[in-house]
Design a protein around this motif. Structure first.
Motif, PDB file in Angstrom:
ATOM      1  N   GLY A  75     -36.879 -11.393  49.277  1.00 49.94           N
ATOM      2  CA  GLY A  75     -36.584 -10.512  50.392  1.00 49.94           C
ATOM      3  C   GLY A  75     -36.337  -9.069  50.043  1.00 49.94           C
ATOM      4  N   LEU A  76     -36.805  -8.632  48.855  1.00 48.59           N
ATOM      5  CA  LEU A  76     -36.597  -7.248  48.435  1.00 48.59           C
ATOM      6  C   LEU A  76     -37.936  -6.586  48.130  1.00 48.59           C
ATOM      7  CD1 LEU A  76     -33.553  -7.895  46.091  1.00 48.59           C
ATOM      8  CD2 LEU A  76     -33.480  -6.631  48.248  1.00 48.59           C
ATOM      9  N   PRO A  77     -38.045  -5.282  48.354  1.00 49.28           N
ATOM     10  CA  PRO A  77     -39.337  -4.602  48.150  1.00 49.28           C
ATOM     11  C   PRO A  77     -39.739  -4.538  46.683  1.00 49.28           C
ATOM     12  CG  PRO A  77     -37.627  -3.019  48.682  1.00 49.28           C
ATOM     13  CD  PRO A  77     -37.022  -4.360  48.888  1.00 49.28           C
ATOM     14  N   ALA A  78     -41.026  -4.370  46.469  1.00 48.73           N
ATOM     15  CA  ALA A  78     -41.593  -4.436  45.118  1.00 48.73           C
ATOM     16  C   ALA A  78     -41.188  -3.275  44.231  1.00 48.73           C
ATOM     17  CB  ALA A  78     -43.127  -4.509  45.214  1.00 48.73           C
ATOM     18  N   HIS A  79     -40.772  -2.161  44.817  1.00 50.11           N
ATOM     19  CA  HIS A  79     -40.498  -1.002  43.969  1.00 50.11           C
ATOM     20  C   HIS A  79     -39.189  -1.129  43.186  1.00 50.11           C
ATOM     21  CE1 HIS A  79     -38.089   0.162  47.557  1.00 50.11           C
ATOM     22  NE2 HIS A  79     -37.317   0.764  46.667  1.00 50.11           N
ATOM     23  N   LEU A  80     -38.360  -2.105  43.528  1.00 51.48           N
ATOM     24  CA  LEU A  80     -37.090  -2.264  42.824  1.00 51.48           C
ATOM     25  C   LEU A  80     -37.300  -2.964  41.485  1.00 51.48           C
ATOM     26  CD1 LEU A  80     -34.727  -3.432  45.709  1.00 51.48           C
ATOM     27  CD2 LEU A  80     -35.047  -1.120  44.818  1.00 51.48           C
ATOM     28  N   PRO A  81     -36.590  -2.538  40.420  1.00 49.71           N
ATOM     29  CA  PRO A  81     -36.666  -3.264  39.145  1.00 49.71           C
ATOM     30  C   PRO A  81     -36.176  -4.690  39.360  1.00 49.71           C
ATOM     31  CG  PRO A  81     -34.830  -1.714  39.142  1.00 49.71           C
ATOM     32  CD  PRO A  81     -35.632  -1.419  40.372  1.00 49.71           C
ATOM     33  N   ARG A  82     -36.954  -5.662  38.884  1.00 47.05           N
ATOM     34  CA  ARG A  82     -36.702  -7.054  39.260  1.00 47.05           C
ATOM     35  C   ARG A  82     -36.671  -7.970  38.046  1.00 47.05           C
ATOM     36  NH1 ARG A  82     -37.511  -9.578  44.041  1.00 47.05           N
ATOM     37  NH2 ARG A  82     -38.520  -7.684  44.816  1.00 47.05           N
ATOM     38  N   VAL A  84     -29.701   0.400  44.526  1.00 49.38           N
ATOM     39  CA  VAL A  84     -30.232   0.084  43.195  1.00 49.38           C
ATOM     40  C   VAL A  84     -31.038   1.247  42.596  1.00 49.38           C
ATOM     41  CG1 VAL A  84     -31.882  -1.398  41.969  1.00 49.38           C
ATOM     42  CG2 VAL A  84     -30.077  -2.412  43.352  1.00 49.38           C
ATOM     43  N   PRO A  85     -31.943   1.898  43.338  1.00 51.01           N
ATOM     44  CA  PRO A  85     -32.678   3.018  42.718  1.00 51.01           C
ATOM     45  C   PRO A  85     -31.763   4.143  42.237  1.00 51.01           C
ATOM     46  CG  PRO A  85     -33.774   2.307  44.732  1.00 51.01           C
ATOM     47  CD  PRO A  85     -32.440   1.613  44.694  1.00 51.01           C
ATOM     48  N   LEU A  86     -30.675   4.403  42.946  1.00 51.83           N
ATOM     49  CA  LEU A  86     -29.734   5.441  42.522  1.00 51.83           C
ATOM     50  C   LEU A  86     -28.940   4.983  41.302  1.00 51.83           C
ATOM     51  CD1 LEU A  86     -28.381   6.631  45.990  1.00 51.83           C
ATOM     52  CD2 LEU A  86     -30.045   7.788  44.533  1.00 51.83           C
ATOM     53  N   GLN A  87     -28.495   3.746  41.317  1.00 56.34           N
ATOM     54  CA  GLN A  87     -27.754   3.216  40.170  1.00 56.34           C
ATOM     55  C   GLN A  87     -28.631   3.176  38.923  1.00 56.34           C
ATOM     56  OE1 GLN A  87     -26.340  -0.351  42.620  1.00 56.34           O
ATOM     57  NE2 GLN A  87     -24.628  -0.049  41.207  1.00 56.34           N
ATOM     58  N   ALA A  88     -29.911   2.908  39.118  1.00 55.90           N
ATOM     59  CA  ALA A  88     -30.834   2.775  37.985  1.00 55.90           C
ATOM     60  C   ALA A  88     -31.058   4.081  37.239  1.00 55.90           C
ATOM     61  CB  ALA A  88     -32.178   2.222  38.473  1.00 55.90           C
ATOM     62  N   LYS A  89     -30.618   5.201  37.818  1.00 52.19           N
ATOM     63  CA  LYS A  89     -30.763   6.476  37.121  1.00 52.19           C
ATOM     64  C   LYS A  89     -29.827   6.585  35.923  1.00 52.19           C
ATOM     65  CE  LYS A  89     -32.292   9.040  41.230  1.00 52.19           C
ATOM     66  NZ  LYS A  89     -31.982  10.147  42.171  1.00 52.19           N
ATOM     67  N   SER A  90     -28.757   5.766  35.913  1.00 55.17           N
ATOM     68  CA  SER A  90     -27.791   5.881  34.826  1.00 55.17           C
ATOM     69  C   SER A  90     -27.456   4.572  34.130  1.00 55.17           C
ATOM     70  CB  SER A  90     -26.491   6.513  35.343  1.00 55.17           C
ATOM     71  OG  SER A  90     -25.956   5.766  36.411  1.00 55.17           O
ATOM     72  N   ILE A  91     -27.845   3.429  34.725  1.00 52.76           N
ATOM     73  CA  ILE A  91     -27.605   2.144  34.076  1.00 52.76           C
ATOM     74  C   ILE A  91     -28.845   1.279  34.186  1.00 52.76           C
ATOM     75  CG2 ILE A  91     -25.108   2.153  34.483  1.00 52.76           C
ATOM     76  CD1 ILE A  91     -25.610   0.237  36.818  1.00 52.76           C
ATOM     77  N   GLY A  92     -28.922   0.266  33.338  1.00 50.49           N
ATOM     78  CA  GLY A  92     -30.005  -0.704  33.436  1.00 50.49           C
ATOM     79  C   GLY A  92     -29.657  -1.754  34.461  1.00 50.49           C
ATOM     80  N   ALA A 137     -35.924   1.323  32.786  1.00 54.25           N
ATOM     81  CA  ALA A 137     -37.213   1.792  32.306  1.00 54.25           C
ATOM     82  C   ALA A 137     -38.381   1.234  33.088  1.00 54.25           C
ATOM     83  CB  ALA A 137     -37.379   1.421  30.827  1.00 54.25           C
ATOM     84  N   SER A 138     -38.211   0.120  33.777  1.00 50.16           N
ATOM     85  CA  SER A 138     -39.342  -0.533  34.421  1.00 50.16           C
ATOM     86  C   SER A 138     -39.264  -0.399  35.922  1.00 50.16           C
ATOM     87  CB  SER A 138     -39.372  -2.024  34.047  1.00 50.16           C
ATOM     88  OG  SER A 138     -39.413  -2.176  32.658  1.00 50.16           O
ATOM     89  N   GLY A 139     -40.389  -0.546  36.588  1.00 51.96           N
ATOM     90  CA  GLY A 139     -40.413  -0.478  38.043  1.00 51.96           C
ATOM     91  C   GLY A 139     -41.600  -1.233  38.570  1.00 51.96           C
ATOM     92  N   ALA A 140     -42.366  -0.601  39.460  1.00 55.50           N
ATOM     93  CA  ALA A 140     -43.542  -1.239  40.022  1.00 55.50           C
ATOM     94  C   ALA A 140     -44.762  -0.885  39.196  1.00 55.50           C
ATOM     95  CB  ALA A 140     -43.732  -0.790  41.471  1.00 55.50           C
ATOM     96  N   ASP A 141     -45.705  -1.799  39.172  1.00 55.42           N
ATOM     97  CA  ASP A 141     -46.930  -1.505  38.450  1.00 55.42           C
ATOM     98  C   ASP A 141     -47.877  -0.714  39.335  1.00 55.42           C
ATOM     99  OD1 ASP A 141     -48.262  -3.251  40.163  1.00 55.42           O
ATOM    100  OD2 ASP A 141     -48.109  -4.959  38.796  1.00 55.42           O
ATOM    101  N   GLY A 142     -49.045  -0.398  38.834  1.00 54.55           N
ATOM    102  CA  GLY A 142     -49.960   0.467  39.561  1.00 54.55           C
ATOM    103  C   GLY A 142     -50.480  -0.123  40.842  1.00 54.55           C
ATOM    104  N   ASN A 143     -50.369  -1.441  41.016  1.00 53.51           N
ATOM    105  CA  ASN A 143     -50.854  -2.082  42.220  1.00 53.51           C
ATOM    106  C   ASN A 143     -49.755  -2.259  43.264  1.00 53.51           C
ATOM    107  OD1 ASN A 143     -53.492  -2.493  41.166  1.00 53.51           O
ATOM    108  ND2 ASN A 143     -52.703  -4.201  39.943  1.00 53.51           N
ATOM    109  N   GLY A 144     -48.570  -1.713  42.982  1.00 52.51           N
ATOM    110  CA  GLY A 144     -47.466  -1.832  43.930  1.00 52.51           C
ATOM    111  C   GLY A 144     -46.638  -3.078  43.721  1.00 52.51           C
ATOM    112  N   ALA A 145     -47.051  -3.967  42.804  1.00 53.62           N
ATOM    113  CA  ALA A 145     -46.278  -5.166  42.525  1.00 53.62           C
ATOM    114  C   ALA A 145     -45.157  -4.823  41.557  1.00 53.62           C
ATOM    115  CB  ALA A 145     -47.179  -6.248  41.929  1.00 53.62           C
ATOM    116  N   SER A 146     -44.039  -5.502  41.731  1.00 59.85           N
ATOM    117  CA  SER A 146     -42.896  -5.211  40.880  1.00 59.85           C
ATOM    118  C   SER A 146     -43.167  -5.649  39.456  1.00 59.85           C
ATOM    119  CB  SER A 146     -41.661  -5.938  41.422  1.00 59.85           C
ATOM    120  OG  SER A 146     -40.547  -5.651  40.630  1.00 59.85           O
ATOM    121  N   ALA A 147     -43.008  -4.739  38.513  1.00 59.90           N
ATOM    122  CA  ALA A 147     -43.218  -5.058  37.113  1.00 59.90           C
ATOM    123  C   ALA A 147     -41.996  -5.773  36.558  1.00 59.90           C
ATOM    124  CB  ALA A 147     -43.465  -3.774  36.325  1.00 59.90           C
TER     125      ALA A 147
END
Length: 363
Positions: A58-65, A43-51, A4-14
């Motif tokens: 060393g990982l980009p902000a758009h990934l759920p963290r 991870v983005p593909l897996q996140a479509k069906s699991i939490g 359910a969660s991802g990056a916030d509006g500023n590009g930082a990982s929520a």
């Protein structure tokens, strides 16, 4: 359960809600590597069906963290499962999962092995503690002493796709659209066989004025001398305008689309995605018989396999394909169908998720 969660509006990982996280993908190495790239893509593909959430640098902000201060939440079960999955891809991450479980965190441990060499005793010990093991190829599986599931890497077939217009693809790179280009992409170093590719091109190009060569990739500090020696060899052969060292590029898919032939000259490789990326782009491949290459390239159909560290074989195979437009183009078309049918990234993600489900079913 989708993440359910991802990056916030500023590009930082929520921050994610740990109670909804079923799988953790730890990344304990800050420097970019093949493992890091795998996590970023899957991870983005897996996140479509699991939490699922990543943990580490060393990982980009758009990934759920999952953030380090949230780590105590791992001692509580996720809301929809009896245990979380901890999916390690390095020794240090296997050890981290074992420590957490030893301290009472309800975790099921999964490890993906890409190594094609005999494991040391410490690694073997760690692997034996895992609840499930994934091998990235049949060759990799042969080095494992425990039951495992072979799940080969996939690629993004939307990103790596043939160019609608080959001449325009070449022009977009600032190159001569009247030339065919043979490419060798990846780190510039002895292990990767960059010198073999250079020597093959020096042997082939003087008698083939319609062909040039591209070497794309970075030489790290310890390999700068190796790269410089190759450039000097090319200069001495009078081919500096036709054997191009273009460095590292983030738009590497565009560079594949400028090629007519790809050579994977590695002396050793753990897996090796470059032949898949080339084939998905409609480029036929000459590859050495290392890593997973024999499981990726269909010899005589999507390209040609040659013995490792065999310059004469590389010159012969590459020259034959340079000289036969019809065979090369037919292999390129077959390569696209082959990769799209067997190696889409979505298939890899789904098969990994199925391994998780198997552990959850066991309880």
């Amino acid at each position: 359960m989708a993440q359910a969660s991802g990056a916030d509006g500023n590009g930082a990982s929520a921050s994610v809600d740990p109670s909804r996280i079923e799988v953790i993908a730890p990344n304990f190495k800050r420097r970019l590597s093949g493992v890091t790239s795998t996590i970023i893509q899957l991870v983005p593909l897996q996140a479509k069906s699991i939490g699922i959430a990543v943990l580490g640098p060393g990982l980009p902000a758009h990934l759920p963290r999952l953030r380090w201060p949230q780590l105590p939440a791992l001692w509580r079960k996720p809301e929809s499962r009896r245990a979380r999955i901890w999916h390690a891809r390095r020794n240090v991450e296997m050890l981290g999962g074992l420590v957490l479980r030893g301290l009472g965190a309800p975790l099921k441990l999964v490890f993906t092995s890409a190594s094609q060499r005999q494991h040391k005793g410490w690694t073997k010990f760690l692997i034996r503690q895992m609840d499930a093991v994934i091998a990235t190829s049949a060759q990799t599986a042969s080095y494992l002493d425990v039951p495992n599931t072979v799940i080969m890497h996939g690629i993004d077939v939307a990103r790596f796709a043939p160019a609608p217009n080959g001449a325009k693809a070449i022009e977009a790179l600032g190159l001569d659209s009247g030339q065919h280009y043979a490419g060798c992409f990846g780190r510039v170093r002895h292990q990767k066989g960059t010198d073999l590719f250079v020597d093959a091109m020096i042997a082939l190009l003087p008698s083939r004025p319609g062909w040039s060569a591209i070497i794309a990739g970075r030489a790290t500090a310890e390999h700068k001398t190796f790269e410089q020696a190759l450039k000097e060899k090319v200069e001495a052969a009078g081919l500096a305008q036709r054997i191009l060292f273009v460095g590292e590029h983030t738009n590497i898919s565009d560079w594949y689309r400028g090629l007519s032939l790809f050579v994977a000259p590695q002396r050793w490789e753990g897996f090796g995605l470059t032949p898949l990326e080339a084939m998905a782009t409609g480029v036929t491949v000459v590859a050495t018989d290392v890593g997973a290459f024999p499981e990726l390239v269909v010899d005589g159909v999507t390209g040609m396999l040659i013995p490792r560290d065999d310059l004469a074989a590389m010159v012969a195979a590459t020259g034959a394909l340079m000289d036969d437009d019809a065979a090369r183009e037919a292999a390129g078309r077959a390569a696209v169908d082959h990769v799209r049918g067997k190696f889409p990234l979505e298939s890899e993600a789904a098969r990994i998720n199925a391994v998780y489900e198997g552990l959850w079913v066991k309880g």
